[in-house]
Design an enzyme around this catalytic site. Sequence first.
Site, PDB file in Angstrom:
ATOM      1  N   GLU A 166      39.590 -15.528 -14.148  1.00 26.78           N
ATOM      2  CA  GLU A 166      39.427 -14.506 -15.600  1.00 26.78           C
ATOM      3  C   GLU A 166      38.207 -13.666 -15.428  1.00 26.78           C
ATOM      4  O   GLU A 166      37.302 -13.823 -16.791  1.00 26.78           O
ATOM      5  CB  GLU A 166      39.371 -15.294 -16.916  1.00 26.78           C
ATOM      6  CG  GLU A 166      41.035 -15.831 -16.747  1.00 26.78           C
ATOM      7  CD  GLU A 166      40.712 -17.064 -17.775  1.00 26.78           C
ATOM      8  OE1 GLU A 166      39.743 -17.204 -18.596  1.00 26.78           O
ATOM      9  OE2 GLU A 166      42.661 -17.524 -17.063  1.00 26.78           O
ATOM     10  N   GLU A 352      48.175 -19.879 -14.179  1.00 21.03           N
ATOM     11  CA  GLU A 352      47.299 -21.312 -15.258  1.00 21.03           C
ATOM     12  C   GLU A 352      49.227 -21.132 -15.739  1.00 21.03           C
ATOM     13  O   GLU A 352      49.116 -19.338 -16.695  1.00 21.03           O
ATOM     14  CB  GLU A 352      46.549 -21.324 -16.369  1.00 21.03           C
ATOM     15  CG  GLU A 352      45.021 -21.388 -15.336  1.00 21.03           C
ATOM     16  CD  GLU A 352      44.705 -21.358 -16.355  1.00 21.03           C
ATOM     17  OE1 GLU A 352      43.758 -20.979 -17.115  1.00 21.03           O
ATOM     18  OE2 GLU A 352      43.727 -20.952 -15.514  1.00 21.03           O
TER      19      GLU A 352
END
Length: 447
Positions: A166, A352
């Site tokens: 991220e 995730e």
Amino acid sequence: MTHTCFPSNFIWGAATASYQIEGAWNEDGKGESIWDRFSHTPGAVANGDTGDVACDHYHRWCEDVALMKTLGLQAYRFSIAWPRLLPAGRGDVNQAGLDFYDRLVDALLEAGITPFVTLYHWDLPQALQDAGGWPARATAEAFVEYADLASRALGDRVAHWITLNEPFVSAVVGYLDGRHAPGHTNLDEMLAAAHHLLLGHGWAVPVIRQNRPQAEVGIVLNLGGQHPASPSPADRAAAWRQDGVIHRWFLDPLAGRGYPADVVQWRGRPMDFVMGGDLEHIAAPLDFLGVNYYTRGIVRSQEIPENENEPRTVFPNPEHTEMGWEVYPEGLYEILGRLHFCYPFPALYVTENGAAYPDQVGPSGEVDDARRVSYLEQHLVQAGRAIAVGVPLRGYFAWSLLDNFEWAHGYSKRFGLVYVDYRTQQRILKRSAHWYGRVIAANGVMD
Ligand code: GCO
């Protein structure tokens, strides 16, 4: 009831990150990270929590691998703490740090669990932050040295590598919003940080491949549709801008399309940190893209007064997780479809997906997290739908294996399949862990 079946080679896993679980923040020669510094800053993290001890995974890794085996996990995504390997960010290597990951990888392989290694999940060595952090180009160079070291040390056994987790969050939440380490609030720093993260990624990809031929190399982005709150032109423009800021700013350069012109223009800042050749490096071909999906955004224009805008037509589902995030499972199908049909990445993983709920240990010692089971189940059904329309989704990693340090929220949010009593470090398999074990065994879910 129907059965959502997954392809026979589908990979079932769970994910964690170094700072969130390891603890041992200053043991065995580990250097300080920006999260050590940040969490030790009064007021930065809820309840003054720090990752000093976390789940004590650094000492309990053996027990944790055994838990993974009980669950039947086929893969485990974890991150390496850069300052454990290189205490000052570059230069001297800390052999004890390397040994820790060496043992972990061996234990995973021994348990039949495939390691997916993330090189950077936000714990930059503080020494590199002191030298400028991600806004400095030298940090991208340091990242490549670190990626080289890690992939040389583990590449004989680790075939799945993730450069960054991220980069949007590292850059925007760390350097613009200030809610994450290093806690800065500067737009130009943020833009430069985002670029150098991507550049470090692009430079590292061929280095990892050189150290481990046939490695699968990818990057993980946080992705989730940004939906206009109404069909008004203003809301649609606002949603597209949000999409540009969160998604296209990262997806487009990775896909060889450069930075999205609409967002560059809207930002209106000099992009003089982009040097000749950078965009080619950033576009290094990838083996997969990792998708972290939790929720969507519903975007209302701030640029026209509410009473001049069209009435809202899109409303959040009433169900929210403890993070305040809307439960919107269809969004996983939407984002996977978009990535497949609009971008050239050859394979996708859900790296995730999960939910925080206020779990409690019941009278007989059990943790009945029915809402998490429902969350995960609904998302798996959507993952199955995506596969059915041709999306090359290769695997799914639940976030998270263990309850852990949820960044600025400290230990107040529990995402784990496994409950952690932070006082005793006892681990208790929640109902969701037992359920997930059955999903893995059946290679699918009943819905
Ligand atoms: C992220 C990080 C994880 C978080 C998880 C829950 O996506 O923010 O990768 O470290 O803990 O997402 O917020």
